[in-house]
Design an enzyme around this catalytic site. Structure first.
Site, mmCIF file in Angstrom:
data_model
loop_
_atom_site.group_PDB
_atom_site.id
_atom_site.type_symbol
_atom_site.label_atom_id
_atom_site.label_comp_id
_atom_site.label_asym_id
_atom_site.label_seq_id
_atom_site.Cartn_x
_atom_site.Cartn_y
_atom_site.Cartn_z
ATOM 1 N N LEU A 75 0.797 -1.225 0.000
ATOM 2 C CA LEU A 75 0.000 0.000 0.000
ATOM 3 C C LEU A 75 0.833 1.281 0.000
ATOM 4 C CD1 LEU A 75 -2.784 -1.194 2.454
ATOM 5 C CD2 LEU A 75 -2.813 -1.215 -0.049
ATOM 6 N N CYS A 76 2.120 1.146 -0.270
ATOM 7 C CA CYS A 76 2.988 2.326 -0.337
ATOM 8 C C CYS A 76 2.780 3.057 -1.661
ATOM 9 C CB CYS A 76 4.458 1.933 -0.228
ATOM 10 S SG CYS A 76 4.974 1.563 1.434
ATOM 11 N N HIS A 77 2.870 4.377 -1.594
ATOM 12 C CA HIS A 77 2.768 5.198 -2.800
ATOM 13 C C HIS A 77 4.109 5.221 -3.530
ATOM 14 C CE1 HIS A 77 -0.484 6.772 -0.269
ATOM 15 N NE2 HIS A 77 -1.071 7.096 -1.412
ATOM 16 N N ASP A 126 24.809 -11.278 1.511
ATOM 17 C CA ASP A 126 25.056 -11.996 0.259
ATOM 18 C C ASP A 126 26.523 -11.919 -0.158
ATOM 19 O OD1 ASP A 126 24.243 -13.410 -2.173
ATOM 20 O OD2 ASP A 126 24.716 -11.516 -3.158
#
Length: 155
Positions: A75-77, A126
Site C-alpha cells: 500500500l505504499c505510494h 550476500d
C-alpha cells in the site's frame, strides 16, 4: 490508539488518498546492524571479498531498494525521492548501516528508509556469506522522521 489509515470503514485494506495533502519537506532515517565473524568482518574491512566491493554494492542496493519500495510494500505510494544516502560504520562485531531518505511531497518516506537499510544489510550478507553463513541482521528501526501533519519524531 490512532486510526488505521489503510483500512476503510468496511475493514478492507486500501491505499490512502494523499491528493489533497500539501507537499512538505520530509526526511526519514533508519538503521540496522549485521553481526559477523571476525574473519568476515576483517575481509570486508580490507576489501578482500571475492565478489568485489561489498560496501559499494550494498550502498547501491539500498538506494535501488528505496526507489522500489512501492513495488515491495503493497500500500505504499510510488514517490519521487530527492535524496537517498546509505552510510556504513564498522563496529566491534559487525557493521551498522544507516539510510537517510528525503523528498518534498504529500507522504512520508519511513518505509523507503527502512527498506533501504534492510536491503543494504541483505546485500552485505550476500556478499560475505562464503565466509560466514551465520551472520545476523538485527535492530532494524526508524531513528527519526521529519515533516508532514504528524510533525517530527525521534527515537
Amino acid at each position: 490508539m490512532a486510526d488505521l489509515t489503510h483500512l476503510g470503514v468496511d475493514g478492507a485494506a486500501h491505499m490512502v488518498d494523499v491528493s489533497a495533502k500539501a507537499d512538505t519537506a520530509r526526511e526519514a532515517v533508519a538503521e540496522g546492524r549485521i553481526t559477523m565473524s571476525a574473519e568476515a568482518l576483517e575481509a570486508v574491512r580490507a576489501g578482500n571479498i571475492k565478489k568485489g566491493d561489498v560496501l559499494g554494492t550494498a550502498r547501491i542496493a539500498g538506494i535501488m531498494a528505496a526507489k522500489k519500495t512501492s513495488e515491495l510494500i503493497p500500500l505504499c505510494h510510488p514517490l519521487m525521492l530527492s535524496k537517498i544516502a546509505i552510510a556504513f560504520e564498522f563496529e566491534d562485531h559487525g557493521i551498522r548501516a544507516e539510510a537517510r531518505v528525503r523528498l518534498n511531497g504529500p507522504t512520508g518516506v519511513e518505509m523507503e528508509a527502512l527498506t533501504a537499510v534492510s536491503v543494504a544489510l541483505l546485500t552485505l550478507y550476500d556478499m560475505a556469506k562464503a565466509l560466514d553463513k551465520s551472520m545476523v541482521m538485527s535492530d532494524i528501526r526508524l531513528l527519526s522522521k521529519t515533516g508532514g501533519k504528524s510533525g517530527n519524531w525521534h527515537a
